[in-house]
Design an enzyme around this catalytic site. Structure first.
Site, PDB file in Angstrom:
ATOM      1  N   SER A  29       0.840  -1.208   0.000  1.00 21.16           N
ATOM      2  CA  SER A  29       0.000   0.000   0.000  1.00 21.16           C
ATOM      3  C   SER A  29       0.869   1.250   0.000  1.00 21.16           C
ATOM      4  O   SER A  29       0.386   2.342  -0.311  1.00 21.16           O
ATOM      5  CB  SER A  29      -0.926   0.011   1.224  1.00 21.16           C
TER       6      SER A  29
ATOM      7  N   ASP B 187       5.560  -7.178   2.319  1.00 17.70           N
ATOM      8  CA  ASP B 187       4.688  -7.616   1.222  1.00 17.70           C
ATOM      9  C   ASP B 187       5.501  -8.007  -0.010  1.00 17.70           C
ATOM     10  O   ASP B 187       6.425  -7.279  -0.394  1.00 17.70           O
ATOM     11  CB  ASP B 187       3.763  -6.469   0.813  1.00 17.70           C
TER      12      ASP B 187
ATOM     13  N   GLU C  76      -0.616 -12.350  -1.623  1.00 17.67           N
ATOM     14  CA  GLU C  76      -2.071 -12.356  -1.805  1.00 17.67           C
ATOM     15  C   GLU C  76      -2.520 -13.592  -2.578  1.00 17.67           C
ATOM     16  O   GLU C  76      -1.837 -14.012  -3.529  1.00 17.67           O
ATOM     17  CB  GLU C  76      -2.507 -11.089  -2.562  1.00 17.67           C
TER      18      GLU C  76
ATOM     19  N   GLU D 233      -9.188  -9.264   4.264  1.00 17.69           N
ATOM     20  CA  GLU D 233      -9.472  -7.861   3.904  1.00 17.69           C
ATOM     21  C   GLU D 233     -10.818  -7.730   3.213  1.00 17.69           C
ATOM     22  O   GLU D 233     -11.146  -8.512   2.304  1.00 17.69           O
ATOM     23  CB  GLU D 233      -8.369  -7.305   2.980  1.00 17.69           C
TER      24      GLU D 233
END
Ligand code: KIV
Length: 271
Positions: free
Chosen positions: A50, A88, A120, A187
């Site tokens: 992010s 990440d 992810e 999420e």
């Protein structure tokens, strides 16, 4: 005699062991100064991709390069002592094959000194998660609204509004746990589904816009600090940092314009 206080970092297995126990406090951190502060209170410091949107004004996380994640990961490790630093894996650095994922995750671990990586995807990433964890890389998984897939999801959309899709989301959460992830970020998943997954999962669930029944919560630091003019709706804002910076900069500008700032004579007195 002075006694040295040795601080030991929280490990991924310790986070795994918190399933159903004391809630896990997680926040993003992108650089050393905020890491130092967040580290006083959080169990996990996530160097989230992010940062592409928050620090670099990108429209999505898709353009974040691996080298940038490594640079910020290194800064957060240097700025912290106690929390588990998770970095990440950016878009394009792990989806191709488990071997590519391993090569890039190993670079992240070796060059930043972090304790784990996050990636992810659920069922489709299970083989990769297994490949990494069997080779010494702790993996935090991330399912539900996965921002690197916004083009296939059709945008930043809450997942699970249609109950017919619940089995697919549950299967994702189940698959990453079976593959060896030590925790999973849920999420943008509707509250009752996030609660159900949390009750059923064998690993800690960390919600973001999820449910109080999750084993912990993560927020983007700038959102909860009031430093993002348009934070997501689910974020409780705990500080007014944007206003504090604005007031400080205004005072500074006033001092400069009125020539009332401290002069050099105070800083470098003549002998
Ligand atoms: O990139 C990020 O900051 C994240 C959190 C929002 C979970 O993945």
């Amino acid at each position: 005699m002075s006694q040295e206080i040795v601080t030991r970092r929280i490990t991924a297995p310790e986070i795994f062991g918190r399933k159903g126990g004391e809630p896990i406090v997680a926040l993003t951190a992108y650089h050393a100064n905020t890491a130092r502060i967040v580290d006083n209170h959080a169990d996990i410091l996530l160097v989230g991709d992010s940062l592409g949107m928050v620090l670099y004004a990108m429209d999505s996380t898709l353009g974040v390069p691996l080298d940038l994640m490594i640079a910020h990961g290194r800064a957060v490790v240097r700025g912290s002592k106690r929390g588990l630093v998770v970095v990440d894996m950016p878009f394009g650095s792990y989806e191709e094959s488990p071997a590519v994922a391993f090569r890039n995750a190993a670079r992240i671990m070796a060059e930043t000194g972090c304790g784990a990586v996050k990636l992810e995807g659920g069922v489709r990433m299970a083989d990769t998660i297994r490949f990494l964890t069997e080779r010494g890389i702790p993996v935090m998984a991330h399912v539900g609204l996965t921002p690197q897939s916004i083009n296939t999801l059709g945008g930043f959309k809450t997942q699970g509004r249609d109950t017919a899709l619940w089995p697919l989301i549950k299967a994702d959460a189940q698959a990453v746990a079976s593959a060896g992830a030590f925790a999973v970020v849920l999420e943008g998943i509707v509250e009752p589904l996030a609660a159900e997954i949390s009750r059923e999962s064998s690993i800690p669930t960390i919600g973001i816009g999820g449910s109080r029944e999750c084993d912990g919560q993560i927020l983007v630091l700038e959102d909860m600090l009031g430093y993002n003019p348009k934070p997501p709706r689910f974020v409780k804002v705990y500080g007014e940092v944007g206003n504090a910076i604005d007031a400080a900069v205004r005072s500074y500008a006033d001092d400069v314009r009125s020539r009332t700032f401290p002069g050099d004579e105070n800083v470098y007195p003549l002998k």
